[in-house]
Design an enzyme around this catalytic site. Structure first.
Site, mmCIF file in Angstrom:
data_model
loop_
_atom_site.group_PDB
_atom_site.id
_atom_site.type_symbol
_atom_site.label_atom_id
_atom_site.label_comp_id
_atom_site.label_asym_id
_atom_site.label_seq_id
_atom_site.Cartn_x
_atom_site.Cartn_y
_atom_site.Cartn_z
ATOM 1 N N CYS A 34 0.813 -1.219 0.000
ATOM 2 C CA CYS A 34 0.000 0.000 0.000
ATOM 3 C C CYS A 34 0.847 1.270 0.000
ATOM 4 C CB CYS A 34 -0.931 0.021 1.212
ATOM 5 S SG CYS A 34 -0.019 0.093 2.751
ATOM 6 N N CYS A 103 -1.537 -5.106 7.162
ATOM 7 C CA CYS A 103 -1.219 -3.862 7.875
ATOM 8 C C CYS A 103 -0.654 -4.158 9.263
ATOM 9 C CB CYS A 103 -2.454 -2.996 8.041
ATOM 10 S SG CYS A 103 -3.378 -2.799 6.527
HETATM 11 FE FE1 FES Z 1 -1.402 0.557 4.314
HETATM 12 FE FE2 FES Z 1 -2.976 -0.587 6.001
HETATM 13 S S1 FES Z 1 -3.462 -0.006 3.995
HETATM 14 S S2 FES Z 1 -0.918 -0.069 6.262
#
Ligand code: FES
Length: 122
Positions: A34, A103
């Site tokens: 992400c 995450c």
């Molecule tokens: Fe990036 Fe959760 S979406 S750390």
């Protein structure tokens, strides 16, 4: 996406957020899936974690995990801190939505990175 009450509480009122100016070590990792970034600062004395703070550019789950993780490691030895698993944090938070499980790795990886750097310095 449904977060547990505990995740929402940690996200709204994160514990140990910020930096430590004269930290003994800092761990920083990025999440390739992400692009979010996590930094963990540690103050260590006699191998005990006296203080810990985190800064993150991350989602609600990453913030909640770091908040819970930093609560857990404070006062522990660095060896005990290394034993904390992702599963323990997820349980402590009352679960995380499946898509957010990656995450939860950020905080742990940053903590391990910080301790690894510290051990090298010693
Ligand atoms: Fe990036 Fe959760 S979406 S750390």
């Amino acid at each position: 996406m449904i977060y547990s009450d505990k995740v929402i509480q940690h996200f709204k009122n994160p514990h140990n957020q910020g930096s430590i100016e004269n930290a003994d070590t800092v761990g920083e990792v990025g999440n390739p899936s992400c692009g979010d970034v996590m930094k963990i600062y540690l103050k260590i004395e006699d191998r005990i974690i006296k203080d810990v703070k985190f800064e993150t550019l991350g989602c609600a789950a990453a913030i909640a995990v770091s908040s819970a993780l930093t609560d857990m490691v404070k006062g522990k030895s660095i060896d005990e801190a290394l034993e904390i698993t992702r599963q323990q944090i997820i349980e402590d938070l009352g679960g995380l939505p499946e898509v957010k499980v990656h995450c939860s790795m950020l905080g742990i990886e940053a903590l391990h990175e910080a301790i690894k750097k510290y051990e090298k310095k010693d």
